[in-house]
Each structure stands twice: as structure tokens, then as C-alpha cells.
Design a protein around this motif. Structure first.
Motif, PDB file in Angstrom:
ATOM      1  N   VAL A   1       0.730  -1.199   0.027  1.00 48.44           N
ATOM      2  CA  VAL A   1      -0.088  -0.081   0.037  1.00 48.44           C
ATOM      3  C   VAL A   1       0.809   1.271   0.039  1.00 48.44           C
ATOM      4  O   VAL A   1       0.596   2.199  -0.854  1.00 48.44           O
ATOM      5  CB  VAL A   1      -1.087   0.021   1.238  1.00 48.44           C
ATOM      6  CG1 VAL A   1      -1.615   1.430   1.319  1.00 48.44           C
ATOM      7  CG2 VAL A   1      -2.021  -0.933   1.106  1.00 48.44           C
ATOM      8  N   ASN A   2       1.788   1.266   0.877  1.00 50.42           N
ATOM      9  CA  ASN A   2       2.673   2.547   0.989  1.00 50.42           C
ATOM     10  C   ASN A   2       3.521   2.703  -0.174  1.00 50.42           C
ATOM     11  O   ASN A   2       3.609   3.918  -0.666  1.00 50.42           O
ATOM     12  CB  ASN A   2       3.604   2.386   2.233  1.00 50.42           C
ATOM     13  CG  ASN A   2       3.202   2.547   3.310  1.00 50.42           C
ATOM     14  OD1 ASN A   2       1.816   3.033   3.509  1.00 50.42           O
ATOM     15  ND2 ASN A   2       3.409   2.242   4.475  1.00 50.42           N
ATOM     16  N   GLY A   3       3.925   1.647  -0.847  1.00 51.09           N
ATOM     17  CA  GLY A   3       4.716   1.660  -2.009  1.00 51.09           C
ATOM     18  C   GLY A   3       4.018   2.284  -3.251  1.00 51.09           C
ATOM     19  O   GLY A   3       4.508   3.266  -3.812  1.00 51.09           O
ATOM     20  N   THR A   4       2.758   2.057  -3.279  1.00 49.44           N
ATOM     21  CA  THR A   4       2.190   2.712  -4.483  1.00 49.44           C
ATOM     22  C   THR A   4       1.660   4.059  -4.215  1.00 49.44           C
ATOM     23  O   THR A   4       1.410   5.018  -5.151  1.00 49.44           O
ATOM     24  CB  THR A   4       0.908   1.630  -5.163  1.00 49.44           C
ATOM     25  OG1 THR A   4       1.777   0.539  -5.562  1.00 49.44           O
ATOM     26  CG2 THR A   4       0.053   2.148  -5.990  1.00 49.44           C
ATOM     27  N   VAL A   5       1.134   4.396  -3.006  1.00 50.06           N
ATOM     28  CA  VAL A   5       0.875   5.619  -2.460  1.00 50.06           C
ATOM     29  C   VAL A   5       2.033   6.475  -2.871  1.00 50.06           C
ATOM     30  O   VAL A   5       1.901   7.591  -3.346  1.00 50.06           O
ATOM     31  CB  VAL A   5       0.368   5.343  -0.982  1.00 50.06           C
ATOM     32  CG1 VAL A   5       0.697   7.006  -0.267  1.00 50.06           C
ATOM     33  CG2 VAL A   5      -0.793   4.916  -0.714  1.00 50.06           C
ATOM     34  N   ASN A   6       3.231   6.064  -2.492  1.00 55.32           N
ATOM     35  CA  ASN A   6       4.348   6.982  -2.540  1.00 55.32           C
ATOM     36  C   ASN A   6       4.663   7.156  -3.913  1.00 55.32           C
ATOM     37  O   ASN A   6       5.264   8.181  -4.643  1.00 55.32           O
ATOM     38  CB  ASN A   6       5.650   6.473  -1.607  1.00 55.32           C
ATOM     39  CG  ASN A   6       5.167   6.619  -0.364  1.00 55.32           C
ATOM     40  OD1 ASN A   6       4.546   7.110   0.289  1.00 55.32           O
ATOM     41  ND2 ASN A   6       6.104   5.876   0.463  1.00 55.32           N
ATOM     42  N   ASP A   7       4.686   6.175  -4.711  1.00 56.85           N
ATOM     43  CA  ASP A   7       4.971   6.252  -6.332  1.00 56.85           C
ATOM     44  C   ASP A   7       3.896   7.563  -6.732  1.00 56.85           C
ATOM     45  O   ASP A   7       4.220   8.212  -7.601  1.00 56.85           O
ATOM     46  CB  ASP A   7       4.686   5.089  -7.117  1.00 56.85           C
ATOM     47  CG  ASP A   7       5.733   4.052  -6.719  1.00 56.85           C
ATOM     48  OD1 ASP A   7       6.834   4.484  -6.531  1.00 56.85           O
ATOM     49  OD2 ASP A   7       5.441   2.698  -7.326  1.00 56.85           O
ATOM     50  N   LEU A   8       2.566   7.285  -6.416  1.00 55.70           N
ATOM     51  CA  LEU A   8       1.818   8.395  -6.856  1.00 55.70           C
ATOM     52  C   LEU A   8       2.279   9.550  -6.369  1.00 55.70           C
ATOM     53  O   LEU A   8       2.110  10.689  -6.854  1.00 55.70           O
ATOM     54  CB  LEU A   8       0.072   8.184  -6.283  1.00 55.70           C
ATOM     55  CG  LEU A   8      -0.308   6.943  -7.099  1.00 55.70           C
ATOM     56  CD1 LEU A   8      -1.807   6.534  -6.474  1.00 55.70           C
ATOM     57  CD2 LEU A   8      -0.685   6.899  -8.389  1.00 55.70           C
ATOM     58  N   ALA A   9       2.598   9.880  -5.150  1.00 57.65           N
ATOM     59  CA  ALA A   9       3.031  11.094  -4.341  1.00 57.65           C
ATOM     60  C   ALA A   9       4.139  11.781  -5.153  1.00 57.65           C
ATOM     61  O   ALA A   9       4.373  12.867  -5.310  1.00 57.65           O
ATOM     62  CB  ALA A   9       3.090  10.972  -3.023  1.00 57.65           C
ATOM     63  N   MET A  10       4.808  11.002  -5.786  1.00 55.48           N
ATOM     64  CA  MET A  10       6.328  11.196  -6.413  1.00 55.48           C
ATOM     65  C   MET A  10       5.742  11.726  -7.662  1.00 55.48           C
ATOM     66  O   MET A  10       6.747  12.702  -8.408  1.00 55.48           O
ATOM     67  CB  MET A  10       7.133  10.083  -6.599  1.00 55.48           C
ATOM     68  CG  MET A  10       7.608   9.497  -5.221  1.00 55.48           C
ATOM     69  SD  MET A  10       8.271  10.898  -4.139  1.00 55.48           S
ATOM     70  CE  MET A  10       7.272  10.751  -2.773  1.00 55.48           C
ATOM     71  N   CYS A  11       4.684  11.700  -8.113  1.00 53.76           N
ATOM     72  CA  CYS A  11       4.186  12.442  -9.281  1.00 53.76           C
ATOM     73  C   CYS A  11       3.289  13.802  -9.210  1.00 53.76           C
ATOM     74  O   CYS A  11       2.889  14.253  -9.920  1.00 53.76           O
ATOM     75  CB  CYS A  11       3.171  11.567 -10.211  1.00 53.76           C
ATOM     76  SG  CYS A  11       3.724   9.738 -10.693  1.00 53.76           S
TER      77      CYS A  11
END
Lengths: 336, 336
Positions: free
Chosen positions: B74-84
Motif C-alpha cells: 500500500v505505502n509503495g504505490t501511495v508513494n509512487d503516486l505522491a512522487m508524481c
């Protein structure tokens, strides 16, 4: 006490899958789009209606007559979005590859995905590749997720089947599952059966243009037509009556099912859809479907009736009636 | 002739991963959002700017100090989105489970995902579960894909680093990778190191509110800070200069890396970010970051310089200079 374990049946698409999802996932994740239990979630983002879907493909063998894991992974998610009434736009691809996997096979799979995406009119915009040590995965698993745009006025949902609705299928059943099974068993007999994998979105676009008020769309993949109809009956709290002699199946497919003692109603399809429409719309929808390659053999196979027990029943060829239940066990693991 | 095979290094996030993606995937899938090679794709749908990201998690062991495969996914994909630069909204979850997997462990993982989604403020709206026969996957693999909304005026991209930009890191490096390694090796020595997995989206939201003109955001996961900086340098055609004595690392983490001959610059993080900002914005951005738990140890570690060869160099503690290259080989398979 015996340890509670995951069984193959938990992934069958049948009763145990259903129990795992409704007993564990739904209460935990608890939200409206998920609880619809559709092929994809319908979302509202800043006033725009999107469909969002995910599927992992673990099919064995990875290459088979009519397709491979790559084309399956694209068509499968394209079709899940189309079953929400959405025009599929963007796909992601997440690959888990076993160390030692042949790079030429990967080339072939990527080429398949590229060509399938082109056929469906979608773009693969983001991806991820993980490699795991030899023996910790079998060759390659592919997850695709997809985003589609739902046109205004379109409401397709598993809970919209109504007594009087007619049930349409887009063509002959069970070809995908039987193709995989024949490959896996290394059966010697001659067989020309190929997987039916194909994108359904263009046909669905035509159906919805001609008749925006389609109630339910569903592609009967894992678990087959029998499982999909049970899910719809349960969600809509209606009964469904099928006519066995109307259900299209190729003679060769039926023959192999009989030989192996498999019921084609529970065998996976990868390029078929079920549509629930009002009686007055049937001819219009069927005529649009027949114009598409994916729907040229479309036909009526049943109707929705009132039944608070949400049973699926079938009028058999010899005039009897049988209950088409949710399957209890796994017939074919790694079918998609 | 030797068969071309997939190696563990193809999944390392390093040079071979890079070659696989730029040599095979990019030419095949060929589209603008993918060719940005960011953590997620930035899409325009009917005038709305969305981020779309996918990641598969294959971490071994599945439970570790500070988290498990569920919270990581969950955190990994949340963070990938945040990095956009996006506010993450919706996640999908695709589970591939090995037959025989303990249902109690699945319960724990689903509970972790639920609680991680709540912490991050996202909803898991669609899912898929596949079960594969014992021996064809190792315990459980989880793919998550996610959709986020990019606020107007925000343009975060790996090609926006400019000479003069300062490089910020949100906290000490290498904790996740070292935690996994210690677990896997069953090391006997006392260790209090835990994975740094955490959602970064709330902090990023604050950073962008205070300074909309952040040039690049990147979470240095697989391949670590060294790999992420090389990717950004290459995409932006700039050099990056690091100061070794400024790079935060816990003494214990550094000690274990030294003991094992690992360079912490290439070790995975799961709750850290790199931010590239104009010099005049540094203090403002740092002060916002320090207010968040995820950024309380945020600091400056380097700057962007002109360099047509796109090298990352580091001024070492003893005053020398070394090149921080893209790593050639895999240090730690199944780290996330």
C-alpha cells in the motif's frame, strides 16, 4: 487443530473464492465500489466517471493455441473495463519473472501485449518488473490494471438484472478453458480448438450506442457462465432460467468436455460476454453484436425470473430442469 | 549459443533493469507517459490530470520488523503516486497466493493493508485473487496499482532537475534494505533496525502547498539513492554532486552495511524521498518536511551541476571525489 490454509479452490472463482472475498476482503477494505463485486470499480473523480480494474494472469502453459499470457493479460483487463460500460484507455503492466526465464519468450510476450493493446485501442502507460530467484515463481506472472471512462448515462451493474430481462451470450462457450486443458494434458488427439481471447470493448461500445439501457454485462472467465450467472442472480436477488439447447458450444469443445467429465458451463471463456437487456431491446442489441467478429454467433440463452432464493435453473435438452449451482471446487487451476 | 536468459540483475533496479526497460519495453509499448520513466504515468483524461502507477511486491520474508508485504504494497504505490505530485485516491490489489498458504497470515496481511490504506487516506476499490499450486510461487505476491489526482499547476518530472537545484532527502537511508537482509540472513547480532515503510503523501501535499514549483520528487526504493539519482541525472542531462558527510544514516545501519560490504547508497528505502528544489525554496520546503514524522530528519545532501555526461559524483568524508555510478549487479533480490 488443523491450520487454516489457502486451497486451490480459493482461487477458482467458485464458492470458496466467493467466501474468501465476502468473508475476509470485503469486511476489511469496506467500501462501496468494492462491495459491488463487479469486474471493476466504478469511481467518481472530480465529477468524472471512471472504471478501474485489476487482474493477475498465471496461465499455464504461457503459450497456447490462439494466444499467450501477454495477449490474455491485455484483453482480460480491457474486457473487465468494458463490462463496467467503460471505454478502456490506459493499462499498467506488472511482471513477475522467474530467474532463468528465456528472454526470447519475454520478447514474444511483450510483442503480444503490444499488438493486443493496439487492437483494443489502449495504451500501456506504466509498468514494473520484478525478477525472483529460480524456483520461487513459475516462469512469468503478469498483472494488468486499467482505467476506462464511463460515458454519461451508462449504468451497468451486477445488481440491475430484473425479472423479464433477456440473457444474451456473445458466442460459443468453454473454448479457452478447454484449449488450456488440452495443452496441459498433452493430449494426443487432434484438436483445432483455440482460445477465444479477444477484446470486447469495440462491440460493447456499439451495443451501448445503440441501447444505453443495458442492465448487466459480464465476461464469464474463471468459473464460466455458470458462476457468473450465479453471482448476478445473487447480487440482483432474482432467478435466472437458462435453455440448454440455446447455449452455443462447438461440437469439438463439447466432445472434450464430455470425454473428461467437465461441465462446459463452468469452463473459462476469455472473449465472451453475457448481456442482460429488456425484451424490447433484444433484437437491436443482437443485431449490433452480430456485426462484430466477437459477436457473430450471439444469441439468447435465457431470461430473468422472480426468485427470492436467487437460483439459476436450466431447462435441459430432454425437457427436465436442473439447478445450475455455484461450483464448490476448482476444476482447472491456472486457467488464466 | 547460450540462450538469452532473465537474470536476477534484470530486476535489481540497476543497469540491467534499465536496459530491459529501455531496450525492450519502451520501444514496444512506445508512448509518451511510459517513456518518462517516472514512478507513475501522468495522464490527461477529459481535461483532468491523473497519475497512474503499478508495483508488484515479492519481498522475502513477508513479515519483518516495521512492516510486512501488505503495508509495503500500500505505502509503495501511495508513494509512487505522491512522487508524481498526485494526491493518491484509489488502489487496486492483485494477490497471487501459493496453495497451502496459512489463512491466518493472509488475515494479518489484509489487516495491514487495511490499516495502511487508512493511514494514507486511500481506498482499495478493486481486487483479484489467484491461487497457484504449491511450489509455483513462494507464499504470496501482491500487486497494487493506484490512481491519484494531480493538482493544477504541479509539474513534477524526472527531467526537470536544473543546475543550481538543491537535493533534499527526507531522512536516514538504507533502513528497509538492511532490515530485510538481517531477517533473511537470520543474523544473530542484536539489531533494532526496522523498515522505514511509511506513506509520504501527506508530507508531499504540505510541501507542494508551500512550494508548488518542486522540480523532481523520487522515492529511492529498489537500487537506493544512488540509482535514483543516476536516473534523474540521465533524464535531466545534468550532473549531481553529493556531500557524503551530509547523507543521513543511522550508525547501526551503517555498521551492518560495512560489516557486509554493502554500499548504503544502493540499498532500498521504503519511506524516504528525494526532492529537487530551487535554492531559494530550500528553507521553506525543509521547514514543512520537518513538521511531518516522515521528514523530521530531512536535510540537504547535494546539488545539481552542469554536466553533459550526467554523472553523479560524491565529495567523500576525507575530501576526495568518487563517481556514484548506476549499479551493475543485484545486491539484494526480493527486497520489496
Amino acid at each position: 487443530m488443523k491450520t487454516r490454509q489457502i486451497l486451490l479452490d480459493h482461487g477458482s472463482g467458485g464458492r470458496l473464492s466467493h467466501e474468501l472475498i465476502t468473508g475476509l476482503m470485503l469486511p476489511a477494505f469496506d467500501n462501496a465500489p468494492l462491495s459491488e463485486l463487479h469486474d471493476g470499480a466504478r469511481l467518481d473523480i472530480a465529477g468524472m466517471r471512471l472504471a478501474f480494474s485489476t487482474d493477475s494472469y498465471v496461465v499455464d502453459p504461457i503459450f497456447f493455441p490462439g494466444g499467450d499470457i501477454g495477449v490474455l493479460s491485455v484483453n482480460g483487463t480491457v474486457n473487465d473495463l468494458a463490462m463496467c460500460g467503460a471505454a478502456p484507455l490506459f493499462l499498467s503492466a506488472g511482471l513477475i519473472i522467474e530467474e532463468g526465464f528465456c528472454l526470447d519468450d519475454l520478447d514474444r510476450i511483450i510483442a503480444s501485449m503490444t499488438s493486443a493493446a493496439k487492437n483494443a485501442g489502449v495504451t500501456i502507460v506504466t509498468g514494473d518488473t520484478k525478477v525472483v530467484p529460480a524456483g520461487t515463481a513459475d516462469k512469468i506472472f503478469i498483472n494488468t490494471s486499467g482505467i476506462g471512462l464511463i460515458p454519461e448515462g451508462i449504468i451497468i451493474s451486477g445488481d440491475r438484472a430484473q425479472p423479464g430481462d433477456k440473457v444474451i451470450i456473445s458466442g460459443p462457450i468453454a473454448d479457452h478453458g478447454v484449449t488450456i486443458l488440452v495443452q496441459r494434458k498433452g493430449m494426443e488427439f487432434e484438436s483445432d480448438i483455440t482460445s477465444d481471447t479477444t477484446p470486447l470493448n469495440h462491440m460493447v461500445g456499439g451495443m451501448l450506442s445503440s441501447c444505453p439501457d443495458i442492465h448487466v454485462l459480464r465476461d464469464p472467465t474463471r468459473g464460466g457462465v455458470g458462476t457468473s450467472l450465479n453471482e448476478i442472480a445473487e447480487r440482483s436477488r432474482v432467478g435466472i432460467k437458462l435453455y440448454e439447447d440455446k447455449i452455443p458450444i462447438r461440437a469439438e469443445t463439447a466432445g472434450i468436455c464430455e470425454l473428461l467429465g467437465l461441465d462446459p458451463l463452468y469452463i473459462a471463456n476469455e472473449g465472451k460476454l453475457l448481456a442482460f437487456v429488456r425484451p424490447e431491446h433484444v433484437n437491436r442489441v443482437l443485431s449490433v453484436m452480430k456485426k462484430h467478429h466477437a459477436g457473430k454467433d450471439a444469441c439468447l440463452i435465457g431470461e430473468v425470473i422472480s426468485d427470492s432464493h436467487a437460483k439459476v435453473i436450466m431447462r435441459t435438452r430432454i425437457g427436465g430442469t436442473r439447478i445450475v449451482d455455484m461450483p464448490a471446487g476448482e476444476q482447472l487451476p491456472r486457467i488464466c
